[in-house]
Design an enzyme around this catalytic site. Structure first.
Site, short mmCIF file in Angstrom:
data_model
loop_
_atom_site.label_atom_id
_atom_site.label_comp_id
_atom_site.label_asym_id
_atom_site.label_seq_id
_atom_site.Cartn_x
_atom_site.Cartn_y
_atom_site.Cartn_z
CB CYS A 1 -0.91 0.01 1.22
SG CYS A 1 -1.90 -1.49 1.39
NE ARG B 1 4.27 1.83 -1.49
CZ ARG B 1 5.45 1.26 -1.25
NH1 ARG B 1 6.48 1.53 -2.05
NH2 ARG B 1 5.60 0.43 -0.25
CD1 TRP C 1 -2.18 -4.85 -4.81
CD2 TRP C 1 -1.67 -6.09 -3.02
NE1 TRP C 1 -2.02 -6.13 -5.24
CE2 TRP C 1 -1.71 -6.92 -4.16
CE3 TRP C 1 -1.38 -6.65 -1.79
CZ2 TRP C 1 -1.45 -8.29 -4.10
CZ3 TRP C 1 -1.13 -8.01 -1.72
CH2 TRP C 1 -1.16 -8.82 -2.86
CG ASN D 1 2.82 -0.65 3.09
OD1 ASN D 1 2.29 -1.66 2.64
ND2 ASN D 1 4.03 -0.27 2.73
N GLY D 2 1.56 -2.99 5.20
CA GLY D 2 2.21 -4.17 5.76
C GLY D 2 1.19 -5.20 6.18
CD GLU E 1 11.11 -9.37 -17.18
OE1 GLU E 1 10.68 -8.21 -17.04
OE2 GLU E 1 11.00 -10.26 -16.29
CE LYS F 1 7.56 -6.60 -17.24
NZ LYS F 1 8.40 -7.45 -16.51
CD GLU G 1 4.64 -8.24 -14.62
OE1 GLU G 1 5.01 -8.26 -13.43
OE2 GLU G 1 5.29 -7.66 -15.51
CG HIS H 1 11.47 -32.72 -23.25
ND1 HIS H 1 11.74 -34.07 -23.28
CD2 HIS H 1 12.59 -32.11 -23.72
CE1 HIS H 1 12.96 -34.28 -23.74
NE2 HIS H 1 13.50 -33.10 -24.02
CE LYS I 1 8.20 -0.75 -10.24
NZ LYS I 1 8.38 -1.33 -11.57
#
Length: 617
Positions: free
Chosen positions: A2, A27, A76, A102-103, A490, A494, A497, A513, A612
């Protein structure tokens, strides 16, 4: 996760809080809220709403927002759905105090049960409200506690978990209180005013004087007094004031439509900034001040363990290739979130490198603590100056990517690769594992990489046209070998996301495979087929894809004719050594993801369910 912001001074607080929340929205953006105290009103006015900061503004409308002290929060969601009742701030039961947090409070359930037995009735499902009531209970019932500042410190001794909090008191419009443990918090010092935020972005246009609060510290911020800091054990601390080295322009879009696009285009500058002062232009010697005093330990290490999450983990995989190939040191790369739970074998002969853009990633910090407990040398690769990982490690290197606001990481990735390349080359220099001629050529290609990326970015329009062909697909497969396998991972990350298309990255040889079963005329496959990196093997994989009707996008070295004759679409990158190629091959994949997401109507800067800085487990 957050974002929190607070202000006390002589200005009107509300505009400062809203602007700060807008800058911190990366955030978390499940809900937002503010709490304000108007002078002499002896009342906290709270407005909160599910959704983004813009939804909060719509909800507030023309309502009263007066007051020169206030707190703000963008959430968040962890405990409780992202609705209005679970939004912050959370008031005490008698509405005397209000808190933003936050946490995660890990022992919130037992604390909540204890408080319920005392008669407290909870209005939300959050752990944050539990913390607010705990502070209130200490304030009202502990005979040895006679003020809110002390009540906060006493209450926090009962808390297990992570927190960054700010608490205001309806009867005191001159001060508030801030505390942190495991979640970031920075204090900005103005002229008879104070700012508090999760990072410096809400502060930089008002002051360049900041204090980074440390774990277990609680600050009292009175606009008419100097900062007072005590630990939760009541030990007084002398505030350490630093100069903030950021500019307002660095956190604005600068004419770009989105932060993500801006940050993709900033990569040449970010890499230059990361290299600046670290390569002697006369001798090509590498100087990494943050590891200078640990070099002898590193080159004698039994192994290097890289711990990271998400994009940083992908960078770590590239670091594994680079360090093992160039410096001949054994490297293992671990997901920090798994490392901490599998009772890892760590010795004093190991070196543990933690990689994190924010420097606050909770899983990485927890894994780092395990490494420290076992006596390993710990190093950090981070972007945010003053963050927790640099403070917790024995040494390390900053990436100097500059603020990265887009939730999907771009320039942090390439600057992390740049630092890992510097590490690998420095260790190879010390161990004499690379011939001098090759070393100098690698340095040359690394230092010219920013200019080559500028040229590569000119293919943006071509990549957008390719994106239009694939914007409506449901699945993507990304293939790469060697150093470009992590790039494939990566690239897939992207895409998933920001566009919400299911995408997977695989080593190209692993396709047969299992994943080859997915290939048909509807399945697009991105293959990184650069020269000098198992090229012939990758070409064979390409033939296997085409034989089954797959639609192929190939990332190739400029001048390639063989793959161009097979693939449906080709994007060229500059000729280079294989060690440099990830810096180039990732760029078109970032742009492809960006354009596909945009064409699908997605919010590329704030993708759903993400945030983020992952400061919770």
């Amino acid at each position: 996760m957050c974002g929190i912001v607070a202000y006390v001074g002589n200005r009107r607080a509300f505009p400062i809080l809203i602007k700060g929340l807008q800058r911190l929205e990366y955030r978390g953006y499940d809900s937002a809220g503010v709490g304000l105290i108007a002078q002499d009103h002896n009342k906290i006015t709270v407005y909160k709403q599910s959704g983004k900061v813009s939804d909060l503004l719509d909800y507030i409308g023309e309502k009263d927002t007066n007051g020169s002290i206030g707190i703000g929060h963008t959430r968040w969601a962890t405990h409780g759905a992202p609705n209005q009742q679970n939004s912050h701030p959370h008031d005490s039961s008698d509405n005397s105090f209000s808190l933003i947090h936050n946490g995660i409070i890990e022992n919130y359930a037992s604390l909540k049960s204890m408080l319920e037995q005392k008669g407290y009735i909870f209005k939300s499902d959050t752990d944050s409200e539990v913390l607010m009531y705990l502070i209130e209970d200490v304030y009202n019932n502990d005979s040895e506690v006679n003020d809110l500042y002390k009540s906060i410190r006493v209450a926090l001794n009962e808390v297990v978990g992570a927190y960054a909090i700010v608490v205001i008191d309806k009867n005191n419009s001159n001060e508030f209180y801030a505390a942190r443990k495991g979640s970031p918090l920075v204090i900005g010092i103005g002229n008879s005013e104070y700012f508090v935020a999760s990072d410096a972005s809400p502060i930089i246009e008002y002051t360049d004087k900041v204090i980074y609060l440390k774990d277990g510290e609680v600050a009292k911020l009175n606009k008419n007094e100097k900062v007072v800091i005590k630990t939760i054990q009541n030990e007084s601390k002398t505030p350490y004031v630093e100069n903030l080295e950021q500019s307002l322009e660095s956190i604005e879009k600068g004419g770009y439509d989105h932060f993500m696009l801006k940050e993709i285009y900033e990569q040449p500058k970010s890499i230059v900034d990361t290299l600046r002062g670290r390569i002697d232009p006369k001798t090509n010697d590498i100087k990494l001040g943050g590891i200078k005093y640990h070099e002898s330990t590193i080159i004698k290490a039994d192994r290097i363990i890289i711990i990271a999450c998400g994009t940083s983990w992908h960078a770590g995989l590239i670091g594994e290739y680079l360090i093992e190939k160039l410096a001949r040191i054994n490297v293992e790369v671990e997901y920090a979130s798994e490392f901490r739970y599998r009772n890892p074998i760590i010795t004093k002969k190991d070196v543990v490198i933690a990689i994190s853009q924010s420097g606050e990633t909770a899983d990485t910090l927890a894994a780092l603590e395990i490494a420290k407990e076992h006596g390993a040398l710990t190093l950090g690769i981070c972007n945010v100056v003053g963050s927790s990982i640099p403070r917790a490690t024995d040494g390390g290197t900053y990436t100097h990517a500059g603020p990265e606001i887009g939730v999907a990481s771009t320039k942090a990735f390439t600057t992390q690769i740049t630092v890992l390349m510097l590490f690998a080359l420095r260790f190879s220099q010390l161990k004499k594992t690379v011939e001098r001629e090759n070393y100098d050529l690698l340095i040359s290609q690394l230092t010219t990489a920013p200019e080559n990326i500028k040229t590569l970015l000119k293919q943006n329009d071509i990549i957008e046209k390719i994106a239009r062909k694939f914007k409506d697909v449901s699945n993507f497969l990304y293939l790469g070998r060697g150093l470009n396998f992590p790039v494939a991972l990566e690239g897939a990350l992207k895409l998933k996301e920001i566009s919400y298309i299911h995408a997977e990255g695989y080593p190209a040889a692993e396709m047969k495979h299992g994943p080859i079963a997915l290939i048909d005329e509807e399945m697009p496959i991105v293959v990184i087929a650069t020269r000098k990196d198992n090229y012939e093997k990758v070409v064979s994989n390409i033939h296997e894809v085409k034989a089954r009707g797959g639609r192929l996008i190939a990332i190739v070295t400029e001048g390639d004719a063989e793959v161009k004759s097979i693939a449906d679409y080709c994007i060229e990158i500059p000729k280079c050594f294989r060690e440099i190629s990830p810096l180039f091959s990732i760029i078109p994949l970032q742009l492809l993801s960006y354009h596909i997401a945009l064409l699908r109507g997605c919010n590329v800067d704030q993708p759903r369910n993400l945030a983020k800085s992952v400061t919770v487990e």
